[in-house]
Write a protein that holds these residues in place. Sequence first.
Motif, PDB file in Angstrom:
ATOM      1  N   ASN A  90       0.858  -1.194   0.000  1.00 45.89           N
ATOM      2  CA  ASN A  90       0.000   0.000   0.000  1.00 45.89           C
ATOM      3  C   ASN A  90       0.887   1.234   0.000  1.00 45.89           C
ATOM      4  O   ASN A  90       0.965   1.947   0.991  1.00 45.89           O
ATOM      5  N   PRO A  91       1.566   1.502  -1.105  1.00 48.09           N
ATOM      6  CA  PRO A  91       2.547   2.594  -1.105  1.00 48.09           C
ATOM      7  C   PRO A  91       1.909   3.963  -0.908  1.00 48.09           C
ATOM      8  O   PRO A  91       0.752   4.187  -1.254  1.00 48.09           O
ATOM      9  N   VAL A  92       2.713   4.828  -0.332  1.00 52.15           N
ATOM     10  CA  VAL A  92       2.316   6.226  -0.201  1.00 52.15           C
ATOM     11  C   VAL A  92       2.297   6.812  -1.607  1.00 52.15           C
ATOM     12  O   VAL A  92       3.203   6.547  -2.397  1.00 52.15           O
ATOM     13  N   PRO A  93       1.279   7.590  -1.960  1.00 50.87           N
ATOM     14  CA  PRO A  93       1.243   8.153  -3.308  1.00 50.87           C
ATOM     15  C   PRO A  93       2.530   8.904  -3.627  1.00 50.87           C
ATOM     16  O   PRO A  93       3.045   9.655  -2.809  1.00 50.87           O
ATOM     17  N   ARG A  94       3.054   8.683  -4.823  1.00 52.81           N
ATOM     18  CA  ARG A  94       4.330   9.290  -5.227  1.00 52.81           C
ATOM     19  C   ARG A  94       4.163  10.732  -5.708  1.00 52.81           C
ATOM     20  O   ARG A  94       5.050  11.535  -5.551  1.00 52.81           O
ATOM     21  N   ALA A  95       3.063  11.052  -6.323  1.00 51.45           N
ATOM     22  CA  ALA A  95       2.866  12.400  -6.839  1.00 51.45           C
ATOM     23  C   ALA A  95       1.913  13.150  -5.916  1.00 51.45           C
ATOM     24  O   ALA A  95       0.854  12.659  -5.583  1.00 51.45           O
ATOM     25  N   ALA A  96       2.322  14.301  -5.500  1.00 49.63           N
ATOM     26  CA  ALA A  96       1.497  15.113  -4.617  1.00 49.63           C
ATOM     27  C   ALA A  96       0.929  16.285  -5.391  1.00 49.63           C
ATOM     28  O   ALA A  96       1.673  17.001  -6.050  1.00 49.63           O
ATOM     29  N   PRO A  97      -0.384  16.474  -5.324  1.00 54.67           N
ATOM     30  CA  PRO A  97      -0.943  17.657  -5.961  1.00 54.67           C
ATOM     31  C   PRO A  97      -0.383  18.913  -5.296  1.00 54.67           C
ATOM     32  O   PRO A  97       0.023  18.879  -4.145  1.00 54.67           O
ATOM     33  N   VAL A  98      -0.361  19.995  -6.038  1.00 56.30           N
ATOM     34  CA  VAL A  98       0.157  21.257  -5.511  1.00 56.30           C
ATOM     35  C   VAL A  98      -0.631  21.626  -4.255  1.00 56.30           C
ATOM     36  O   VAL A  98      -1.848  21.543  -4.225  1.00 56.30           O
ATOM     37  N   GLY A  99       0.090  22.003  -3.236  1.00 52.91           N
ATOM     38  CA  GLY A  99      -0.552  22.396  -1.983  1.00 52.91           C
ATOM     39  C   GLY A  99      -0.787  21.242  -1.027  1.00 52.91           C
ATOM     40  O   GLY A  99      -1.286  21.441   0.058  1.00 52.91           O
ATOM     41  N   ARG A 100      -0.441  20.043  -1.406  1.00 48.97           N
ATOM     42  CA  ARG A 100      -0.657  18.886  -0.535  1.00 48.97           C
ATOM     43  C   ARG A 100       0.325  18.917   0.623  1.00 48.97           C
ATOM     44  O   ARG A 100       1.486  19.251   0.456  1.00 48.97           O
ATOM     45  N   GLN A 101      -0.140  18.542   1.799  1.00 51.19           N
ATOM     46  CA  GLN A 101       0.714  18.484   2.968  1.00 51.19           C
ATOM     47  C   GLN A 101       1.001  17.030   3.309  1.00 51.19           C
ATOM     48  O   GLN A 101       0.115  16.187   3.265  1.00 51.19           O
ATOM     49  N   VAL A 102       2.243  16.736   3.633  1.00 45.13           N
ATOM     50  CA  VAL A 102       2.664  15.403   4.028  1.00 45.13           C
ATOM     51  C   VAL A 102       3.337  15.544   5.379  1.00 45.13           C
ATOM     52  O   VAL A 102       4.200  16.398   5.560  1.00 45.13           O
ATOM     53  N   SER A 103       2.942  14.711   6.321  1.00 40.60           N
ATOM     54  CA  SER A 103       3.535  14.813   7.653  1.00 40.60           C
ATOM     55  C   SER A 103       4.952  14.254   7.663  1.00 40.60           C
ATOM     56  O   SER A 103       5.297  13.357   6.888  1.00 40.60           O
ATOM     57  N   LEU A 104       5.741  14.776   8.562  1.00 44.67           N
ATOM     58  CA  LEU A 104       7.108  14.303   8.736  1.00 44.67           C
ATOM     59  C   LEU A 104       7.108  12.832   9.107  1.00 44.67           C
ATOM     60  O   LEU A 104       7.945  12.066   8.642  1.00 44.67           O
ATOM     61  N   ARG A 105       6.151  12.397   9.903  1.00 50.09           N
ATOM     62  CA  ARG A 105       6.094  10.991  10.327  1.00 50.09           C
ATOM     63  C   ARG A 105       5.887  10.068   9.131  1.00 50.09           C
ATOM     64  O   ARG A 105       6.482   8.988   9.073  1.00 50.09           O
ATOM     65  N   VAL A 106       5.058  10.452   8.173  1.00 52.28           N
ATOM     66  CA  VAL A 106       4.864   9.644   6.966  1.00 52.28           C
ATOM     67  C   VAL A 106       6.182   9.520   6.211  1.00 52.28           C
ATOM     68  O   VAL A 106       6.552   8.436   5.751  1.00 52.28           O
ATOM     69  N   CYS A 107       6.902  10.607   6.107  1.00 53.54           N
ATOM     70  CA  CYS A 107       8.200  10.581   5.426  1.00 53.54           C
ATOM     71  C   CYS A 107       9.193   9.698   6.177  1.00 53.54           C
ATOM     72  O   CYS A 107       9.952   8.943   5.565  1.00 53.54           O
ATOM     73  N   GLU A 108       9.177   9.777   7.506  1.00 53.20           N
ATOM     74  CA  GLU A 108      10.073   8.936   8.307  1.00 53.20           C
ATOM     75  C   GLU A 108       9.757   7.457   8.103  1.00 53.20           C
ATOM     76  O   GLU A 108      10.659   6.635   7.955  1.00 53.20           O
ATOM     77  N   MET A 109       8.459   7.117   8.087  1.00 50.70           N
ATOM     78  CA  MET A 109       8.076   5.719   7.891  1.00 50.70           C
ATOM     79  C   MET A 109       8.492   5.230   6.508  1.00 50.70           C
ATOM     80  O   MET A 109       8.988   4.110   6.361  1.00 50.70           O
ATOM     81  N   GLU A 110       8.289   6.045   5.498  1.00 45.66           N
ATOM     82  CA  GLU A 110       8.681   5.656   4.143  1.00 45.66           C
ATOM     83  C   GLU A 110      10.192   5.446   4.059  1.00 45.66           C
ATOM     84  O   GLU A 110      10.665   4.468   3.468  1.00 45.66           O
ATOM     85  N   ALA A 111      10.959   6.333   4.681  1.00 44.51           N
ATOM     86  CA  ALA A 111      12.417   6.188   4.669  1.00 44.51           C
ATOM     87  C   ALA A 111      12.838   4.924   5.412  1.00 44.51           C
ATOM     88  O   ALA A 111      13.707   4.180   4.948  1.00 44.51           O
ATOM     89  N   GLU A 112      12.203   4.664   6.547  1.00 43.27           N
ATOM     90  CA  GLU A 112      12.541   3.470   7.319  1.00 43.27           C
ATOM     91  C   GLU A 112      12.267   2.196   6.527  1.00 43.27           C
ATOM     92  O   GLU A 112      13.074   1.267   6.508  1.00 43.27           O
ATOM     93  N   VAL A 113      11.149   2.160   5.845  1.00 41.72           N
ATOM     94  CA  VAL A 113      10.814   0.986   5.042  1.00 41.72           C
ATOM     95  C   VAL A 113      11.791   0.809   3.895  1.00 41.72           C
ATOM     96  O   VAL A 113      12.258  -0.300   3.618  1.00 41.72           O
ATOM     97  N   ARG A 114      12.139   1.905   3.229  1.00 40.25           N
ATOM     98  CA  ARG A 114      13.107   1.800   2.126  1.00 40.25           C
ATOM     99  C   ARG A 114      14.432   1.228   2.605  1.00 40.25           C
ATOM    100  O   ARG A 114      15.010   0.348   1.974  1.00 40.25           O
ATOM    101  N   VAL A 115      14.931   1.730   3.735  1.00 34.22           N
ATOM    102  CA  VAL A 115      16.206   1.254   4.266  1.00 34.22           C
ATOM    103  C   VAL A 115      16.073  -0.206   4.684  1.00 34.22           C
ATOM    104  O   VAL A 115      16.939  -1.029   4.389  1.00 34.22           O
ATOM    105  N   PHE A 116      14.973  -0.551   5.349  1.00 38.11           N
ATOM    106  CA  PHE A 116      14.784  -1.926   5.807  1.00 38.11           C
ATOM    107  C   PHE A 116      14.712  -2.897   4.634  1.00 38.11           C
ATOM    108  O   PHE A 116      15.337  -3.956   4.659  1.00 38.11           O
ATOM    109  N   LEU A 117      13.976  -2.544   3.602  1.00 39.50           N
ATOM    110  CA  LEU A 117      13.860  -3.438   2.446  1.00 39.50           C
ATOM    111  C   LEU A 117      15.195  -3.602   1.724  1.00 39.50           C
ATOM    112  O   LEU A 117      15.485  -4.651   1.166  1.00 39.50           O
ATOM    113  N   ARG A 118      16.006  -2.571   1.771  1.00 40.59           N
ATOM    114  CA  ARG A 118      17.305  -2.620   1.102  1.00 40.59           C
ATOM    115  C   ARG A 118      18.344  -3.362   1.946  1.00 40.59           C
ATOM    116  O   ARG A 118      19.096  -4.183   1.447  1.00 40.59           O
ATOM    117  N   ASP A 119      18.387  -3.103   3.256  1.00 39.63           N
ATOM    118  CA  ASP A 119      19.462  -3.594   4.113  1.00 39.63           C
ATOM    119  C   ASP A 119      19.036  -4.625   5.146  1.00 39.63           C
ATOM    120  O   ASP A 119      19.877  -5.183   5.826  1.00 39.63           O
TER     121      ASP A 119
END
Length: 160
Positions: A90-119
């Motif tokens: 259930n990936p986080v949408p990659r394209a954000a419409p102009v003016g869309r807000q994304v929380s820092l926590r969502v970004c942290e979770m996405e980064a954590e998953v990317r690192v975990f899947l890689r390493d």
Amino acid sequence: MSAPGDALQVSARMSVFLAEELLPLMAGLWPASSNLLDCNARGVALAWGSLLKGFNAQQIREAVLQLGEDADRQFAPRPAEVRGVILRNNPVPRAAPVGRQVSLRVCEMEAEVRVFLRDRAVPADSLAWELKQVLAEKVRQGATITGGGISLLKELPVSE
């Protein structure tokens, strides 16, 4: 002795799901882990409930069953692995419409998953680097990052 805050970490519905469905499912899929799951059911439930907060039972069940398809796997997955599978399914949408807000926590979770899947681990330096990449991507896509405490990327526009 239990800490008073422990009861608040897992909802009643999540506790029932963990006790009646998920722990027996994992013990059946990974018999080598059944003693650990059984003797430390409360600790397992707290760990799973707190790390998978925000995901529904169906998402958790599907991720565990997907991990159960690996015939070489001998032990039950960690909650972070299950979270990674859920986010990959259930990936986080990659394209954000102009003016869309994304929380820092969502970004942290996405980064954590990317690192975990890689390493298959999440070292702090890799996570910090990946978080910078995720935040930069979101800003390039037109999103505004919301939340406090961003010291990693002072050059990116951040709204509090």
